[in-house]
Design a protein around this motif. Structure first.
Motif, PDB file in Angstrom:
ATOM      1  N   ALA A  44      13.224  35.873 -37.841  1.00  0.00           N
ATOM      2  CA  ALA A  44      14.214  35.899 -38.908  1.00  0.00           C
ATOM      3  C   ALA A  44      14.007  34.794 -39.931  1.00  0.00           C
ATOM      4  N   GLN A  45      13.029  33.927 -39.724  1.00  0.00           N
ATOM      5  CA  GLN A  45      12.798  32.857 -40.683  1.00  0.00           C
ATOM      6  C   GLN A  45      12.066  33.399 -41.902  1.00  0.00           C
ATOM      7  N   ARG A  46      12.317  32.749 -43.055  1.00  0.00           N
ATOM      8  CA  ARG A  46      11.691  33.190 -44.301  1.00  0.00           C
ATOM      9  C   ARG A  46      10.598  32.203 -44.684  1.00  0.00           C
ATOM     10  N   TYR A  47       9.466  32.747 -45.076  1.00  0.00           N
ATOM     11  CA  TYR A  47       8.335  31.923 -45.458  1.00  0.00           C
ATOM     12  C   TYR A  47       7.972  32.206 -46.909  1.00  0.00           C
ATOM     13  N   GLU A  48       7.379  31.214 -47.549  1.00  0.00           N
ATOM     14  CA  GLU A  48       7.116  31.288 -48.984  1.00  0.00           C
ATOM     15  C   GLU A  48       6.189  32.441 -49.348  1.00  0.00           C
TER      16      GLU A  48
END
Length: 111
Positions: A28-32
């Motif tokens: 669920a983490q967002r990465y660039e």
């Protein structure tokens, strides 16, 4: 940032985690590199009501201050139109009907 740098698990531990979750794990983490680029030009909007700063006071553009006292929209008083007296003499199509017998409150009590 590459996709391999996002995980801290070995391929076997990923399989082990997915096996016990009984589904593919969704991080669920967002990465660039997964997000949309933020290189859009600034918006070109037409000027609005409060686009000038001179003489743009709060009280002149506050909608709550534009309210006034209540205005009577409908008057349920006597009818203003008196034409058509024959319609007033006609009996109404619907009469008020209450099932059962009504109690006469003004009658004297018989003892």
């Amino acid at each position: 940032m590459t996709s391999g740098a996002r995980t801290r698990l070995t391929p076997f531990m990923e399989w082990f985690r997915d096996f016990f979750l009984m589904r593919k794990y969704n991080n669920a983490q967002r990465y660039e590199d997964l997000m949309a680029r933020r290189t859009q030009p600034p918006p070109n909007l037409p000027p609005g009501v409060a686009h000038k700063m001179s003489e743009n006071y709060y009280y002149t553009r506050d909608v709550r201050r534009q309210c006034g006292p209540p205005v009577q929209v409908f008057n349920a008083g006597p009818k203003q139109i008196t034409e058509g007296g024959s319609h007033a003499a006609a009996s109404p199509l619907f009469t008020d009907f209450t099932p059962g017998s009504k109690h006469n409150w003004d009658a004297d009590i018989k003892r």
